[in-house]
Design an enzyme around this catalytic site. Structure first.
Site, mmCIF file in Angstrom:
data_model
loop_
_atom_site.group_PDB
_atom_site.id
_atom_site.type_symbol
_atom_site.label_atom_id
_atom_site.label_comp_id
_atom_site.label_asym_id
_atom_site.label_seq_id
_atom_site.Cartn_x
_atom_site.Cartn_y
_atom_site.Cartn_z
ATOM 1 N N ASP A 83 0.882 -1.161 0.000
ATOM 2 C CA ASP A 83 0.000 0.000 0.000
ATOM 3 C C ASP A 83 0.932 1.228 0.000
ATOM 4 O OD1 ASP A 83 -2.337 1.639 0.388
ATOM 5 O OD2 ASP A 83 -1.764 1.796 2.491
ATOM 6 N N LEU A 84 0.417 2.370 -0.390
ATOM 7 C CA LEU A 84 1.280 3.562 -0.459
ATOM 8 C C LEU A 84 1.019 4.538 0.696
ATOM 9 C CD1 LEU A 84 3.301 5.418 -2.023
ATOM 10 C CD2 LEU A 84 1.321 6.316 -3.239
ATOM 11 N N ASP A 85 -0.222 5.094 0.736
ATOM 12 C CA ASP A 85 -0.528 6.125 1.738
ATOM 13 C C ASP A 85 -0.517 5.517 3.146
ATOM 14 O OD1 ASP A 85 -1.092 8.257 -0.151
ATOM 15 O OD2 ASP A 85 -2.911 7.160 -0.675
ATOM 16 N N THR B 223 1.477 10.330 3.744
ATOM 17 C CA THR B 223 0.458 11.113 3.027
ATOM 18 C C THR B 223 -0.950 10.922 3.585
ATOM 19 O OG1 THR B 223 0.588 9.295 1.462
ATOM 20 C CG2 THR B 223 1.544 11.380 0.771
ATOM 21 N N LYS C 12 -9.606 5.334 5.439
ATOM 22 C CA LYS C 12 -8.285 4.841 5.006
ATOM 23 C C LYS C 12 -8.421 3.692 4.019
ATOM 24 C CE LYS C 12 -5.330 6.131 8.845
ATOM 25 N NZ LYS C 12 -4.700 5.605 10.069
ATOM 26 N N GLY C 13 -7.745 3.817 2.899
ATOM 27 C CA GLY C 13 -7.733 2.751 1.898
ATOM 28 C C GLY C 13 -8.900 2.799 0.926
ATOM 29 N N ILE C 14 -9.906 3.586 1.242
ATOM 30 C CA ILE C 14 -11.116 3.630 0.414
ATOM 31 C C ILE C 14 -10.922 4.619 -0.743
ATOM 32 C CG2 ILE C 14 -13.621 4.070 0.457
ATOM 33 C CD1 ILE C 14 -12.688 1.704 2.266
ATOM 34 N N ARG D 73 -11.559 7.311 -3.932
ATOM 35 C CA ARG D 73 -12.013 8.709 -3.813
ATOM 36 C C ARG D 73 -13.540 8.824 -3.715
ATOM 37 N NH1 ARG D 73 -9.569 12.291 -8.374
ATOM 38 N NH2 ARG D 73 -7.712 11.158 -7.623
ATOM 39 N N SER E 37 -2.093 0.485 -4.435
ATOM 40 C CA SER E 37 -2.701 1.662 -3.808
ATOM 41 C C SER E 37 -3.993 2.034 -4.523
ATOM 42 C CB SER E 37 -1.736 2.848 -3.882
ATOM 43 O OG SER E 37 -2.401 4.037 -3.483
ATOM 44 N N ALA E 38 -4.996 2.452 -3.733
ATOM 45 C CA ALA E 38 -6.263 2.920 -4.307
ATOM 46 C C ALA E 38 -6.103 4.294 -4.950
ATOM 47 C CB ALA E 38 -7.319 3.002 -3.211
ATOM 48 N N SER E 39 -4.949 4.930 -4.721
ATOM 49 C CA SER E 39 -4.804 6.333 -5.114
ATOM 50 C C SER E 39 -4.386 6.525 -6.563
ATOM 51 C CB SER E 39 -3.778 7.023 -4.218
ATOM 52 O OG SER E 39 -3.573 8.341 -4.681
ATOM 53 N N ASN F 85 -3.233 9.188 -7.473
ATOM 54 C CA ASN F 85 -2.047 10.049 -7.351
ATOM 55 C C ASN F 85 -0.779 9.244 -7.054
ATOM 56 O OD1 ASN F 85 -3.174 12.874 -7.521
ATOM 57 N ND2 ASN F 85 -4.467 12.076 -5.888
ATOM 58 N N LYS G 6 -10.650 -1.542 -2.451
ATOM 59 C CA LYS G 6 -10.539 -2.167 -1.126
ATOM 60 C C LYS G 6 -11.837 -1.869 -0.363
ATOM 61 C CE LYS G 6 -5.632 -0.994 -1.211
ATOM 62 N NZ LYS G 6 -4.531 -0.184 -0.650
ATOM 63 N N GLU H 106 -0.125 -3.152 4.735
ATOM 64 C CA GLU H 106 -1.267 -2.237 4.818
ATOM 65 C C GLU H 106 -1.353 -1.524 6.159
ATOM 66 O OE1 GLU H 106 -3.787 -0.752 3.638
ATOM 67 O OE2 GLU H 106 -3.915 -1.510 1.601
ATOM 68 N N ASP H 107 -1.881 -0.299 6.126
ATOM 69 C CA ASP H 107 -2.157 0.436 7.376
ATOM 70 C C ASP H 107 -3.657 0.616 7.587
ATOM 71 O OD1 ASP H 107 -2.502 2.280 5.246
ATOM 72 O OD2 ASP H 107 -2.354 3.924 6.685
HETATM 73 C C1 BG6 Z 1 -5.853 5.516 -0.515
HETATM 74 C C2 BG6 Z 1 -6.011 6.404 0.696
HETATM 75 O O1 BG6 Z 1 -4.534 5.082 -0.591
HETATM 76 O O2 BG6 Z 1 -6.165 6.231 -1.710
HETATM 77 C C3 BG6 Z 1 -7.398 7.025 0.722
HETATM 78 O O3 BG6 Z 1 -5.807 5.625 1.874
HETATM 79 C C4 BG6 Z 1 -7.674 7.734 -0.609
HETATM 80 O O4 BG6 Z 1 -7.457 7.926 1.803
HETATM 81 C C5 BG6 Z 1 -7.494 6.749 -1.752
HETATM 82 O O5 BG6 Z 1 -8.998 8.258 -0.613
HETATM 83 C C6 BG6 Z 1 -7.747 7.369 -3.133
HETATM 84 O O6 BG6 Z 1 -6.793 8.355 -3.388
HETATM 85 P P1 BG6 Z 1 -6.858 9.401 -4.585
HETATM 86 O O7 BG6 Z 1 -5.494 10.057 -4.522
HETATM 87 O O8 BG6 Z 1 -7.067 8.642 -5.850
HETATM 88 O O9 BG6 Z 1 -7.979 10.332 -4.290
HETATM 89 MG MG MG Z 2 -2.913 3.230 3.386
#
Ligand code: BG6
Ligand code: MG
Length: 221
Positions: A12-14, A20, A48-50, A52, A119-121, A123, A150, A174-175
Site C-alpha cells: 500500500d502507499l498512503d 500522506t 483509510k484505503g477507500i 475517492r 494503492s487505491a490512489s 495520485n 478495497k 497495509e495500514d
Molecule cells: C488511498 C487512501 O490510498 O487512496 C485514501 O488511503 C484515498 O485515503 C485513496 O482516498 C484514493 O486516493 P486518490 O489520490 O485517488 O484520491
Molecule cells: Mg494506506
C-alpha cells in the site's frame, strides 16, 4: 505455509510508504466541514484505503447527506478535495518516505524479492516520483482499471499477477482495515502496520525481513 515460499511484496502507499495519510485527512476534513459534516476519529479511520468516490460517499453518509447530490455535483466535490490534496503533495520530498521503508525496500531488492504497489490512489505514480522510489517496483496496479476497490480482494490479486506470482507467494503491507481485508480475501499474507494482520507492527520503522520472519514463523509453523 513457509517463509521461503514468499517471493514478492505488495505495498500500500498512503500510510505505508509515504507520510500522506495526513494529507488525505486534511483535504477530506476541509471538504466535510464545509458541507457541515462533523469530523470524528472513527470517520477518519474508516476512510483509510477507500477510493475517492467511496470516501466521499462515507463522508456524506456520516452527515446524513447521502442521495442529496447529483452525479455531477459529487464529481465536483471529489475534484475539489483532489485539488486541495494535490497542493499538499506538491511539497513531498524523499524525506516523506515513512521511517524504515527505504531500507526495507533496499533489503527486499537485495534479497531478490519482486515488488508491486497496490494503492487505491490515482495520485500514486506522482507520489512515487516525488519520493524517488518508483525504481524499486516491478509493477503498479492502476486503480482506474479495477471493478471494485478495497476491501475487495481485486487490487491485491492484481498486485500478485503483475509480478507473475501466486497469492500464496506474496505478502501485502497495509495500514488500513479495508486493505487488510483485501489482502486476506486475495489469500496473501497480511502485514498490518498499526492495524492487526497475520504479522503486526505498530510503526513502519519496525518492519524488516528479520522481524517479519520471526512473527511469520510463530504464526504459520
Ligand atoms: C488511498 C487512501 O490510498 O487512496 C485514501 O488511503 C484515498 O485515503 C485513496 O482516498 C484514493 O486516493 P486518490 O489520490 O485517488 O484520491
Ligand atoms: Mg494506506
Amino acid at each position: 505455509m513457509t517463509f521461503t515460499q514468499i517471493k514478492g511484496v505488495a505495498f500500500d502507499l498512503d500510510g505505508v510508504l509515504a507520510d500522506t495519510a495526513k494529507f488525505h485527512t486534511i483535504a477530506w476534513r476541509q471538504l466535510a466541514e464545509s458541507l457541515g459534516v462533523t469530523w470524528t476519529p472513527e470517520l477518519q479511520e474508516a476512510l483509510k484505503g477507500i477510493d475517492r468516490m467511496g470516501s466521499l460517499d462515507l463522508i456524506l453518509q456520516a452527515g446524513n447527506l447521502a442521495h442529496q447530490y447529483s452525479q455531477q455535483e459529487l464529481q465536483k466535490l471529489a475534484n475539489q478535495k483532489n485539488e486541495a490534496y494535490k497542493k499538499l503533495i506538491a511539497t513531498l520530498t524523499p524525506n516523506d518516505i515513512l521511517p524504515g521503508m527505504q531500507s526495507f525496500l533496499e533489503e527486499l531488492r537485495a534479497q531478490g524479492y519482486k515488488l508491486s504497489v497496490a494503492s487505491a490512489s490515482k495520485n500514486a505514480p506522482a507520489i512515487l516520483g516525488r519520493l524517488e522510489i518508483a525504481h524499486y517496483f516491478d509493477g503498479v496496479v492502476d486503480p482506474a482499471t479495477l471493478h471494485a476497490g478495497k476491501p475487495d480482494p481485486e487490487i491485491f490479486r492484481r498486485a500478485a499477477e503483475i509480478l507473475d506470482l501466486k497469492p500464496d507467494q506474496v505478502m501485502g503491507l497495509e495500514d488500513a482495515e479495508a486493505g487488510i481485508q483485501s489482502i486476506r480475501g486475495a489469500h496473501e499474507v497480511a502485514i498490518g502496520i498499526g492495524v492487526p494482520g497475520d504479522v503486526t507492527f505498530t510503526n513502519t520503522n519496525e518492519v524488516s525481513l528479520q522481524n517479519i520472519r520471526e512473527q511469520f514463523e510463530k504464526k504459520f509453523n
